[in-house]
Enzyme design. Sequence first.
Site, PDB file in Angstrom:
ATOM      1  N   ASP A   7       2.774  -8.987  21.405  1.00  0.00           N
ATOM      2  CA  ASP A   7       1.775  -8.522  20.604  1.00  0.00           C
ATOM      3  C   ASP A   7       1.835  -6.747  20.686  1.00  0.00           C
ATOM      4  OD1 ASP A   7      -0.518  -8.003  19.270  1.00  0.00           O
ATOM      5  OD2 ASP A   7      -1.842  -8.746  20.676  1.00  0.00           O
TER       6      ASP A   7
ATOM      7  N   ARG B  85      -2.622 -18.693   8.957  1.00  0.00           N
ATOM      8  CA  ARG B  85      -3.924 -18.560   9.380  1.00  0.00           C
ATOM      9  C   ARG B  85      -4.818 -19.095   8.358  1.00  0.00           C
ATOM     10  NH1 ARG B  85      -5.096 -13.697  12.206  1.00  0.00           N
ATOM     11  NH2 ARG B  85      -7.300 -14.275  11.852  1.00  0.00           N
TER      12      ARG B  85
ATOM     13  N   CYS C 227       1.469 -12.059  16.293  1.00  0.00           N
ATOM     14  CA  CYS C 227       0.185 -11.934  15.371  1.00  0.00           C
ATOM     15  C   CYS C 227       0.158 -11.209  14.290  1.00  0.00           C
ATOM     16  CB  CYS C 227      -0.889 -12.269  16.358  1.00  0.00           C
ATOM     17  SG  CYS C 227      -1.213 -10.653  17.288  1.00  0.00           S
TER      18      CYS C 227
ATOM     19  N   ARG D  98     -15.595 -10.170  14.219  1.00  0.00           N
ATOM     20  CA  ARG D  98     -14.494  -9.884  14.772  1.00  0.00           C
ATOM     21  C   ARG D  98     -15.214  -8.402  15.539  1.00  0.00           C
ATOM     22  NH1 ARG D  98      -8.512  -7.637  13.162  1.00  0.00           N
ATOM     23  NH2 ARG D  98      -8.508  -9.780  13.559  1.00  0.00           N
TER      24      ARG D  98
ATOM     25  N   GLN E  46      -6.058 -17.111  15.753  1.00  0.00           N
ATOM     26  CA  GLN E  46      -4.578 -16.781  15.711  1.00  0.00           C
ATOM     27  C   GLN E  46      -3.593 -17.936  16.313  1.00  0.00           C
ATOM     28  OE1 GLN E  46      -3.091 -13.744  14.106  1.00  0.00           O
ATOM     29  NE2 GLN E  46      -1.417 -15.154  14.330  1.00  0.00           N
TER      30      GLN E  46
ATOM     31  N   HIS F 137      -8.674 -14.415  20.793  1.00  0.00           N
ATOM     32  CA  HIS F 137      -8.124 -14.397  19.329  1.00  0.00           C
ATOM     33  C   HIS F 137      -7.919 -15.793  18.940  1.00  0.00           C
ATOM     34  CE1 HIS F 137      -7.358 -13.122  15.344  1.00  0.00           C
ATOM     35  NE2 HIS F 137      -6.341 -12.271  15.552  1.00  0.00           N
TER      36      HIS F 137
HETATM   37  N1  NVA Z   1      -4.227  -7.760  20.323  1.00  0.00           N
HETATM   38  C1  NVA Z   1      -4.543  -7.061  19.018  1.00  0.00           C
HETATM   39  C2  NVA Z   1      -4.323  -8.239  18.121  1.00  0.00           C
HETATM   40  C3  NVA Z   1      -4.393  -7.587  16.720  1.00  0.00           C
HETATM   41  C4  NVA Z   1      -4.662  -8.619  15.660  1.00  0.00           C
HETATM   42  C5  NVA Z   1      -5.959  -6.301  18.973  1.00  0.00           C
HETATM   43  O1  NVA Z   1      -6.679  -6.854  19.842  1.00  0.00           O
HETATM   44  O2  NVA Z   1      -5.796  -5.311  18.529  1.00  0.00           O
HETATM   45  N1   CP Z   2      -3.370 -11.283  13.334  1.00  0.00           N
HETATM   46  C1   CP Z   2      -4.453 -10.538  13.015  1.00  0.00           C
HETATM   47  O1   CP Z   2      -5.525 -10.899  13.350  1.00  0.00           O
HETATM   48  O2   CP Z   2      -4.229  -9.698  11.981  1.00  0.00           O
HETATM   49  P1   CP Z   2      -5.522  -8.537  11.349  1.00  0.00           P
HETATM   50  O3   CP Z   2      -5.765  -7.761  12.490  1.00  0.00           O
HETATM   51  O4   CP Z   2      -4.587  -7.793  10.283  1.00  0.00           O
HETATM   52  O5   CP Z   2      -6.575  -9.455  10.893  1.00  0.00           O
END
Ligand code: NVA
Ligand code: CP
Length: 303
Positions: A218, A286, A258, A102, A132, A129
């Site tokens: 989101d 997930r 998500c 990540r 997800q 992502h």
């Molecule tokens: N779009 C959000 C998703 C978090 C799971 C982010 O990138 O922070």
């Molecule tokens: N939806 C998702 O990826 O959640 P986290 O940021 O908690 O991993």
Amino acid sequence: MQHYLQFKDFSADEYAYLFARAALIKKKFKAYEKHHTLVDRTMAMIFEKASTRTRVSFEAGMYQLGGSVVHLTTGDSQLGRAEPIEDSAKVISRMTDLVMIRTFEQTKIERFAAHSRVPVINGLTNEFHPCQVLADIFTFIEHRGSIAGKIVAWVGDGNNMANTWLQAADLLGFTVHVSTPSGYEVKQSVAGPRSANSYRVFDDPLQACQGAHLVTTDVWTSMGYEAENEARRAAFASWCVDRAMMAAAASDALFMHCLPAHRGEEVEAEVIDGPQSVVWDEAENRMHAQKALMEYLLLGRQS
Ligand code: NVA
Ligand code: CP
């Protein structure tokens, strides 16, 4: 060897296999049946941003498959002290069988993958992502059957989730109705669907929800964009999924997010906590979907 860096890295046929496999893996999990297909395999999980779901689902999932994980963050590894990504990839991939990352720019995960001896999974980047949306479509199929030919309304930021939905629509044959505030549009050059036929852009979020089979949104401010928070709050004020939007959608429309969610910002509490919301199934899935993914990347198709 295959990596999973974007949704479009797999074909429709591979997704059909993964959804079926995830259903089997979930059924066995619910029945307390062992499913130890990755005994002695180790996955490195590298987090340069915070996480709850991604960490728990990958970590618990890998243990349930009989394997183990190594958890690294920028702060507690040499990644935060400017060791080159290429060197990190060479070292980590000599000691593990799989890597989940990540991070920020997609180019970082691409550079890692280019120097990795083992498959690399995108656990979220600024641009995508895929894990997800893999779980989201698995959840849709569980509740409503095939997503082909359906309409998904995307209300909110043209972000990593929106880009991934566009790729999924293009591959799996459904349409995304996208409504974002001006200045926060999806860019086809980033999202990268093969054609613009799989999505339609709407100025009005209510119109985007018209007839949709799934409404999804989101956070207004994704991780890494916190400096824009105030400007985003003002720009996104009309992009809150509310009961009127759900009423405009198909009568059996689902709501997904998500997570993490901010009730009163991108979604009304009555919607996310209401009868059309499947966010808890979505979060749980997930783990099941990613168990199928990890197994597929390491072993290929299982009969
Ligand atoms: N779009 C959000 C998703 C978090 C799971 C982010 O990138 O922070
Ligand atoms: N939806 C998702 O990826 O959640 P986290 O940021 O908690 O991993």
